[in-house]
Design an enzyme around this catalytic site. Sequence first.
Site: not given
Length: 291
Positions: A19, A21, A53, A81, A113, A131, A156, A223, A271
């Site tokens: 996949s 993105e 999104y 998303h 975020d 979520a 996280h 990142f 992905h």
Amino acid sequence: MNNKQNIRHLFAEGKPLFSLEFFPPKDEAGGKRLIETAETLSTFEPDFVSITYGAGGGTRKTTMEYAKLLKENFGFEVMPHLTCVGHTKNEILEILEDFADAGFSNIMALRGDPPKGEKIFKPICGGFAYAYELVSLIKEHFPHFGIGVGGYPEKHPEANSMEIDLTNLKTKVDAGADFITTQLFFDNQAYHNFVDQSRSMNISIPILPGLLPVLSFEQVQRFCKMCEANLPKKLEELLENSAKENQAEVGANWALEQIKGLLNAGSPGFHLYALNKSDSTLRILNGLRKA
């Protein structure tokens, strides 16, 4: 891949999935680049593509616009998303209804975020804080949707421990998630450890590794700081010792070797965070064809 294909059926087939993105463009030039990238990569027939999104619903309109474009112009199975940021429960239901009416069958459900300039996530009145609440809502009102959620192989940034983070992930899975896509990582051992830890928590759904083809040393430092991912010393040295114009090639080659190792170890696929650019992704996919 046929439209209206629930992601859980794809994973049930047992073959490795691939996949991509995308993100909603900010201007006409960005839109043109996204379309050109999608056209170039469509020849590799990804099993599905996702489109992000914006915070606070800032890209709600363009997410829908380009999700439709990717589906209708290229025949992609598109997974939009959706985040909890800036929306009430009723607004989220309206958005989900819009996605269903437009013929989408899968949703990537994320908390999202904090808005720019804020460090702590605060739900609006009538909104969701987690979520798992979004996953539960989708499961209750749109049970035909396949649901993806995010996972962090190296924890996280807001979680106080890996154990707490995995407990939160288990809550999302128990709420009805069908698969997990991971945040970026550059050391495959981080992914393998994450899968083992997840399985020990009785998380049995597929865990799809998410990979970022590094474009520059500056980019990957940014990142890694943002999501607290580890930058392997070898990759750091390769980037530091390469001219700026060659760093994207280094990043693509690193990601290619990661994917080969992951697939050989039985990963359910991969992905790619394509960042609306085709060069690095093209290098990786061509490399896999030759492998």
